[in-house]
Write a protein that holds these residues in place. Structure first.
Motif, PDB file in Angstrom:
ATOM      1  N   ASN A 274       1.485   7.081   0.261  1.00  0.00           N
ATOM      2  CA  ASN A 274       1.347   6.911   1.965  1.00  0.00           C
ATOM      3  C   ASN A 274       0.930   6.574   2.321  1.00  0.00           C
TER       4      ASN A 274
ATOM      5  N   ARG B 273      -0.282   2.793   1.266  1.00  0.00           N
ATOM      6  CA  ARG B 273       0.970   1.443   2.002  1.00  0.00           C
ATOM      7  C   ARG B 273       0.968   1.045   3.595  1.00  0.00           C
TER       8      ARG B 273
ATOM      9  N   ARG C 238      -0.329  -2.435   0.482  1.00  0.00           N
ATOM     10  CA  ARG C 238       0.055  -2.235  -0.880  1.00  0.00           C
ATOM     11  C   ARG C 238       1.097  -1.668  -1.642  1.00  0.00           C
ATOM     12  N   SER C 239       1.585  -2.257  -2.320  1.00  0.00           N
ATOM     13  CA  SER C 239       3.454  -2.520  -2.597  1.00  0.00           C
ATOM     14  C   SER C 239       3.288  -0.791  -3.420  1.00  0.00           C
ATOM     15  N   LEU C 240       4.946   0.203  -3.009  1.00  0.00           N
ATOM     16  CA  LEU C 240       5.163   0.889  -3.724  1.00  0.00           C
ATOM     17  C   LEU C 240       4.957   0.766  -5.420  1.00  0.00           C
TER      18      LEU C 240
END
Length: 340
Positions: free
Chosen positions: A55, A58, A63-65
């Motif tokens: 969390n 991000r 950054r992407s999950l």
């Protein structure tokens, strides 16, 4: 310069651009771990901690999950479960503050077992398990910061005389008070000078029989603590006094005190600190709880001596030990009818 064919990230196959991005991702994760969770590394994190880190990353890195969950080795379903759990009300919100207070009250030097005991036995006792306290402390980053020992004072200066036999063979326990004593000297280096401590430890319950504090590690320091310990003996008591092979424990003054009260001498093997492990353990606890992680720049050697003396009195009279049923040595002896 010709580009190396070696992989920048072990286990990753792809273009140079992809490898660079993967390394940047690893760097972001490690920075996040160090900043937010104080963990040893990503592999030591729980799923809850990984979710907290994801969390944070991000938001801070964009950054992407998908790439974060893949790199941290947590499935998307586990992440979503933990994320929803974090959004639910915290059942331990009040307890968290109490845990922090108890941890700070002992200078961040005692672990979850002590904190649990303090919560259960305070003015406003809380019924809580060690498992819950341990989990809260980990989530809050409340870890005891044990200092690595760089060096310690050694009184060993060579074999100046024959050493007595090692009578204990690492069996450092006693069924009654004043049967087995340990002694040694340790050094505290502060900006105001060096201070030395020479205690006498009773292996019955870890009580400090006596101690001497000074600014010189001389024979008077070692002799002073032993002479003070001798004064508390009853007529029939003849304890074994175990030490390392330092010169302090071979000089005439020390020998005279032992012979005058019929104390039985015992010495560790040359350069073998485990032979006096209980004393080494005392010095470790003492320095971690009282000495390390504090600013002594404004304290004189004389002031330090007084503060150390006060701590040693606290150690004997008030500091609870798990092995004594969370009683101090003095409280333990009183409960056994061995002290007034």
């Amino acid at each position: 310069m010709r580009e190396s064919d070696a992989r920048a990230y072990y286990g990753f196959e792809g273009s140079l651009k992809g490898r660079i991005r993967q390394l940047e991702l690893e760097n972001d994760i490690l920075r996040g771990v160090a900043r937010d969770l104080k963990a040893e590394g990503p592999e030591s994190l729980t799923n809850r901690e990984k979710t907290l880190l994801i969390n944070d990353l991000r938001v801070t890195t964009g950054r992407s999950l998908r790439e974060l969950t893949a790199s941290l080795r947590i499935s998307k379903s586990s992440y979503e479960y933990q994320r929803r759990a974090l959004e639910r009300p915290d059942n331990y919100a009040g307890l968290r503050e109490r845990v922090r207070e108890e941890f700070e009250a002992v200078n961040r030097s005692r672990g979850y077992r002590y904190v649990t005991h303090a919560l259960r036995s305070g003015d406003d006792p809380v019924r809580v398990s060690e498992k819950v306290v341990r989990a809260i402390m980990r989530e809050e980053g409340l870890a005891v910061a044990y200092a690595r020992r760089k060096s310690r004072y050694s009184s060993y200066r060579g074999e100046i005389s024959d050493a007595p036999e090692n009578l204990m063979n690492r069996s450092l326990s006693a069924p009654a008070p004043n049967e087995l004593w340990l002694t040694d000297i340790t050094e505290f280096a502060i900006p105001g000078g060096k201070v030395y401590l020479s205690p006498v430890l009773d292996c019955f319950d870890g009580a400090l029989v006596s101690w001497a504090i000074g600014t010189r590690p001389d024979a008077a320091l070692a002799n002073g603590s032993l002479a003070a310990a001798r004064e508390g003996l009853r007529g029939w008591e003849r304890p074994v006094i175990h030490s390392d092979r330092g010169c302090h424990y071979r000089w005439p003054g020390w020998l005279s005190i032992c012979e005058g009260r019929h104390l039985v001498r015992s010495m560790s093997r040359k350069g073998c600190s485990p032979d006096n492990a209980a004393m080494e353990g005392l010095f470790g606890r003492l320095k971690n709880e009282f000495f390390y992680h504090r600013d002594w720049s404004a304290v004189t050697a004389e002031q330090f001596c007084a503060m150390l003396d006060a701590y040693l009195r606290y150690y004997n009279e008030e500091r609870p030990k798990e092995g004594l049923g969370w009683r101090s040595p003095l409280q333990y002896r009183r409960d056994l009818g061995l002290a007034a």
